[in-house]
Design an enzyme around this catalytic site. Structure first.
Site, PDB file in Angstrom:
ATOM      1  N   CYS A   1       0.813  -1.212   0.000  1.00  0.00           N
ATOM      2  CA  CYS A   1       0.000   0.000   0.000  1.00  0.00           C
ATOM      3  C   CYS A   1       0.852   1.269   0.000  1.00  0.00           C
ATOM      4  O   CYS A   1       0.404   2.335  -0.389  1.00  0.00           O
ATOM      5  CB  CYS A   1      -0.938  -0.012   1.194  1.00  0.00           C
ATOM      6  SG  CYS A   1      -0.135  -0.517   2.705  1.00  0.00           S
ATOM      7  N   ASN A   2       2.084   1.159   0.477  1.00  0.00           N
ATOM      8  CA  ASN A   2       2.943   2.337   0.575  1.00  0.00           C
ATOM      9  C   ASN A   2       3.941   2.470  -0.554  1.00  0.00           C
ATOM     10  O   ASN A   2       4.569   3.519  -0.707  1.00  0.00           O
ATOM     11  CB  ASN A   2       3.735   2.310   1.891  1.00  0.00           C
ATOM     12  CG  ASN A   2       2.888   2.723   3.054  1.00  0.00           C
ATOM     13  OD1 ASN A   2       1.918   3.449   2.876  1.00  0.00           O
ATOM     14  ND2 ASN A   2       3.221   2.258   4.229  1.00  0.00           N
ATOM     15  N   ARG A   3       4.158   1.392  -1.301  1.00  0.00           N
ATOM     16  CA  ARG A   3       5.229   1.440  -2.290  1.00  0.00           C
ATOM     17  C   ARG A   3       5.044   0.409  -3.384  1.00  0.00           C
ATOM     18  O   ARG A   3       4.424  -0.638  -3.157  1.00  0.00           O
ATOM     19  CB  ARG A   3       6.579   1.213  -1.614  1.00  0.00           C
ATOM     20  CG  ARG A   3       6.746  -0.194  -1.035  1.00  0.00           C
ATOM     21  CD  ARG A   3       7.984  -0.328  -0.189  1.00  0.00           C
ATOM     22  NE  ARG A   3       7.821   0.374   1.081  1.00  0.00           N
ATOM     23  CZ  ARG A   3       8.418   1.518   1.385  1.00  0.00           C
ATOM     24  NH1 ARG A   3       9.228   2.075   0.537  1.00  0.00           N
ATOM     25  NH2 ARG A   3       8.220   2.106   2.550  1.00  0.00           N
TER      26      ARG A   3
ATOM     27  N   SER B   1       9.211   3.093   6.135  1.00  0.00           N
ATOM     28  CA  SER B   1       7.755   2.969   6.266  1.00  0.00           C
ATOM     29  C   SER B   1       7.125   4.297   6.651  1.00  0.00           C
ATOM     30  O   SER B   1       7.798   5.157   7.218  1.00  0.00           O
ATOM     31  CB  SER B   1       7.402   1.932   7.326  1.00  0.00           C
ATOM     32  OG  SER B   1       7.895   0.688   6.947  1.00  0.00           O
TER      33      SER B   1
ATOM     34  N   GLU C   1       7.347  -0.094  11.798  1.00  0.00           N
ATOM     35  CA  GLU C   1       6.198  -1.019  11.748  1.00  0.00           C
ATOM     36  C   GLU C   1       6.667  -2.395  11.270  1.00  0.00           C
ATOM     37  O   GLU C   1       7.641  -2.505  10.525  1.00  0.00           O
ATOM     38  CB  GLU C   1       5.089  -0.456  10.843  1.00  0.00           C
ATOM     39  CG  GLU C   1       5.546  -0.064   9.463  1.00  0.00           C
ATOM     40  CD  GLU C   1       5.015  -0.965   8.389  1.00  0.00           C
ATOM     41  OE1 GLU C   1       4.422  -1.983   8.725  1.00  0.00           O
ATOM     42  OE2 GLU C   1       5.236  -0.657   7.214  1.00  0.00           O
TER      43      GLU C   1
ATOM     44  N   GLN D   1       5.623  -8.366   4.059  1.00  0.00           N
ATOM     45  CA  GLN D   1       5.462  -7.943   2.657  1.00  0.00           C
ATOM     46  C   GLN D   1       6.725  -8.247   1.848  1.00  0.00           C
ATOM     47  O   GLN D   1       6.644  -8.610   0.682  1.00  0.00           O
ATOM     48  CB  GLN D   1       5.115  -6.454   2.610  1.00  0.00           C
ATOM     49  CG  GLN D   1       3.712  -6.190   3.150  1.00  0.00           C
ATOM     50  CD  GLN D   1       3.473  -4.732   3.522  1.00  0.00           C
ATOM     51  OE1 GLN D   1       4.412  -3.964   3.689  1.00  0.00           O
ATOM     52  NE2 GLN D   1       2.215  -4.364   3.667  1.00  0.00           N
TER      53      GLN D   1
ATOM     54  N   GLY E   1     -12.644  -7.746   4.475  1.00  0.00           N
ATOM     55  CA  GLY E   1     -11.370  -8.278   3.980  1.00  0.00           C
ATOM     56  C   GLY E   1     -10.744  -9.141   5.060  1.00  0.00           C
ATOM     57  O   GLY E   1     -10.927  -8.872   6.254  1.00  0.00           O
TER      58      GLY E   1
ATOM     59  N   GLY F   1      -7.306 -10.276   4.890  1.00  0.00           N
ATOM     60  CA  GLY F   1      -5.876 -10.392   4.594  1.00  0.00           C
ATOM     61  C   GLY F   1      -5.018 -10.154   5.828  1.00  0.00           C
ATOM     62  O   GLY F   1      -5.513 -10.173   6.964  1.00  0.00           O
TER      63      GLY F   1
ATOM     64  N   SER G   1      -6.020  -7.069   8.012  1.00  0.00           N
ATOM     65  CA  SER G   1      -7.224  -7.361   8.797  1.00  0.00           C
ATOM     66  C   SER G   1      -6.864  -8.234   9.986  1.00  0.00           C
ATOM     67  O   SER G   1      -7.369  -8.032  11.097  1.00  0.00           O
ATOM     68  CB  SER G   1      -8.261  -8.070   7.935  1.00  0.00           C
ATOM     69  OG  SER G   1      -8.648  -7.246   6.881  1.00  0.00           O
TER      70      SER G   1
END
Lengths: 425, 257
Positions: free
Chosen positions: A50-52, A110, A115, A121, A190, A192, A195
């Site tokens: 989501c960030n990269r 991050s 985090e 990931q 969701g 994943g 979640s």
């Protein structure tokens, strides 16, 4: 051999652009397969979160690496309709790329420094490369070092201390709206990793009502049984919104699941405030939903901003974390340099070992059995001892040495071996 | 001296907030000591004038300051939420400064003796105004916190304030206190046999409007969804009314004076 990376992250692109370049797992495997076939590069790693969205490749030299990554960037910009403000800043050189992956694994890059979700990931990125057949020896080694770096930073420094995660931020906002979280109804859309992390944080709340919705009900049921909630499919979305106080969305959907028109219809029958948290990239909730009076809508960037304010303790651990990153990057460089000088070293070692073997064969008839056996043990040890220092030096300086010098070294020992053998014969 | 003591409370609260201590809900000895000393001063003044100490502007402002301080302390004791105390005590401090400035020309201020019923009337009016002021402060804080969350800007107020739910509850309680006290004020006024013209004086008209608004808010205490935003706006309107009343008292004194 040079590693280069194309890095498009939260520091240069806002959420509305980042959501255009996110790759689902299937898309990533397809991209990596096509990339490997087109450029004949076996070492590729695509990290899309989501960030990269970052692409790491192993090229023969930096010039080739920059060229390939630049063409990929141009293609993405055209296909996905976005512009990177400073294009050259998105492509990194060898040293910066190696350190970057390690910094990412350590949580230093991050949105929420330190985090821990990012380690998972990075693991997933390697799995995707495996599936696409794009994991060469070098990239695996870099990946291993990055993971090791991430683990070390978390265990040896205070960078990961405290509960400052996305999930913690979500609950912080919920507490600011509803006061106590006790007895609240939570809807989790969701099932994943994110979640699951949110559910872990919710576990300590007493008397909560939990409903988990997912496209595939099996995964939702698994989480529901683990965390004590009710599982359901996305068909129950409207009913779940109506009865929940907090709804947290984190799905891989490419289109918004919650739209303003549908939400306002649902809200006609409820008066309480509703907190909607959108952790999905691309977003799962239409941004306009936040304009409805009783709706509080916060996305990933909002939560990152919230936690950013409270990172003082973690920031103090950054110098220590950077030392670990430097150390691990140095170890990787040593290994990579060693890889460059490995053929020359192999040839040197083989020449010495063959020479020993040849001399031992000559001595076989001149000495007794016991002495011969002792010599058989002694000579390899002697070779090892003699070659230890030169081997270490060559490995350490492998990156600085001219490729021609290494080739010459390799050829020199092979030639001597051949010459000696011929002379002896 | 009271002004200085309230100033010290404010400085202490500000420091506690800056250092990250939100307070446990316990009221410190300094706050209790200051309000007790303030009460002692008011009682002595009451004994001096033989009635509720509202016979001059400085008396009225000082009593209003004390009412706000005590109501806020009661709210903190009742709810355990000290995060809004500094904002109410800021108003207390300002009122006390106002009161202190009037004491400089105390000898010039004409003092009128008042009877017991008028004392009850004036005291309940000040309690009512204090309730409206505290409700207004909580209404404003609720709106600021709400906007902070809605816009995703998590600054000082987001970190330091308790929660929308808690602030709304404190707003409802202070609204109830204001409505009750202002009702008592109106009831006592019936027995005071005042001239009709007095009811048309601006601060009386504003007080009547406040009574109407806060009476309605107290009768409909539900505060869910968008309703609470309306409550917050009305509370803020009430606070503006309080500012007007304070200004009027400061300039002209009570309507009976």
């Amino acid at each position: 051999m040079r590693i280069n990376c194309l890095a498009l992250d939260h520091k240069i692109l806002p959420l509305k652009v980042r959501e255009k370049i996110v790759f689902s797992h299937d898309q990533a495997i397809q991209f990596l397969t096509e990339f490997r076939q087109r450029y004949q590069i076996k070492d590729v790693l695509l990290l899309s979160t989501c960030n990269r969205t970052e692409l790491y490749i192993l090229a023969n030299n930096s010039h080739e690496g920059f060229g390939i990554l630049n063409s990929i960037l141009q293609k993405w910009q055209t296909d996905r309709d976005f512009r990177v403000p400073i294009q050259c800043a998105a492509i990194h050189s060898h040293g910066a790329s190696v350190r970057r992956l390690m910094r990412i694994a350590a949580g230093l890059e991050s949105q929420i420094i330190g985090e821990s979700e990012v380690l998972g990931q990075v693991r997933t990125a390697k799995d995707l490369s495996d599936k696409a057949g794009a994991t060469g020896k070098v990239m695996i080694r870099l990946w291993e070092r990055a993971l090791r770096c991430g683990k070390r930073v978390r265990s040896e420094t205070r960078l990961g201390d405290g509960a400052l995660s996305v999930a913690y931020g979500v609950l912080w906002i919920a507490r600011k709206i509803h006061g106590s979280l006790k007895g609240l109804s939570f809807g989790i859309i969701g099932a994943g990793e994110i979640s699951e992390l949110v559910l872990k944080n919710l576990d300590t709340i007493e008397d909560k009502k939990l409903k988990i919705l997912n496209r595939s009900p099996e995964r939702a049921e698994l989480l529901a049984s683990r965390f004590g909630g009710i599982a359901g499919s996305l068909d129950e979305l409207a009913a779940t919104i109506q009865e929940s106080d907090v709804v947290i969305c984190s799905t891989g959907s490419q289109i918004p699941l919650i739209k303003k028109d549908e939400l306002s219809t649902v809200l006609k029958e409820r008066k309480r405030s509703l907190l909607l948290i959108d952790l999905g990239v691309p977003r799962d909730i239409e941004p306009d939903c936040g304009n409805l009076p009783q709706i509080f809508l916060n996305n990933l960037d909002d939560i990152a901003r919230l936690i950013e304010e409270n990172l003082d303790e973690r920031r103090s651990a950054i110098p220590e974390a950077l030392e670990i990153v430097d150390h691990e990057a140095h170890r990787f460089e040593l290994w990579l340099n060693g890889l460059r000088s490995e053929p020359a070293l192999k040839a040197l070692r083989k020449a010495m070992e063959d020479a020993c073997q040849f001399e031992l064969e000559l001595l076989k008839d001149e000495v007794d059995q016991e002495t011969h056996e002792k010599l058989q043990v002694l000579l390899p040890r002697l070779v090892k001892r003699v070659l230890h220092k030169p081997t270490e030096d060559l490995r350490a300086q492998g990156g600085d040495l001219e490729p021609r010098f290494l080739k010459r070294l390799e050829a020199l020992f092979q030639m001597e071996e051949g010459t000696e053998s011929e002379d002896s014969a | 001296m009271l002004t200085v003591l309230y100033g010290v409370i404010l400085a202490g609260e500000r420091r506690a907030l800056t250092d990250g201590h939100r307070g446990s809900g316990a009221i410190g000895g300094w706050i209790l000591g200051t309000t007790s000393l303030h009460l002692l001063a008011l009682v002595m003044r009451g004994l001096q004038v033989g009635a509720c100490p509202v016979v001059s502007q400085w008396d009225s402002l000082s009593l209003l300051a004390w009412c706000i301080a005590v109501l806020q302390i009661l709210l903190v004791r009742f709810s355990g939420d000290r995060s809004t105390l500094i904002y109410s005590f800021s108003l207390v401090f300002l009122l006390q400064i106002g009161s202190a400035s009037f004491t400089l020309r105390m000898s010039e201020t004409p003092e009128r003796m008042i009877d017991s019923l008028t004392s009850v009337h004036a005291f309940s009016a000040l309690i009512g105004v204090a309730g409206v002021a505290i409700a207004g402060i909580h209404g404003a804080l609720w709106m600021l916190l709400r906007n902070s969350i809605k816009n995703g800007r998590f600054g000082f107020l987001f970190i330091r304030l308790s929660s929308l739910e808690e602030i709304a509850r404190l707003n409802r309680i202070s609204t109830g206190i204001a409505a009750t006290a202002l009702t008592l004020t109106l009831l006592t006024s019936i027995f005071l046999n005042r001239a009709y013209s007095e009811f048309l004086e601006p601060e009386v008209v504003v007080t009547m409007i406040l009574w109407g608004i806060f009476g309605l808010l107290a009768l409909f205490p539900r505060s869910t969804g968008s309703v609470i935003a309306t409550r917050a706006w009305l509370s803020l309107l009430g606070f503006c009314g309080v500012i007007f009343i304070i200004g009027w008292i400061a300039m002209f004194g009570f309507h009976s004076q």
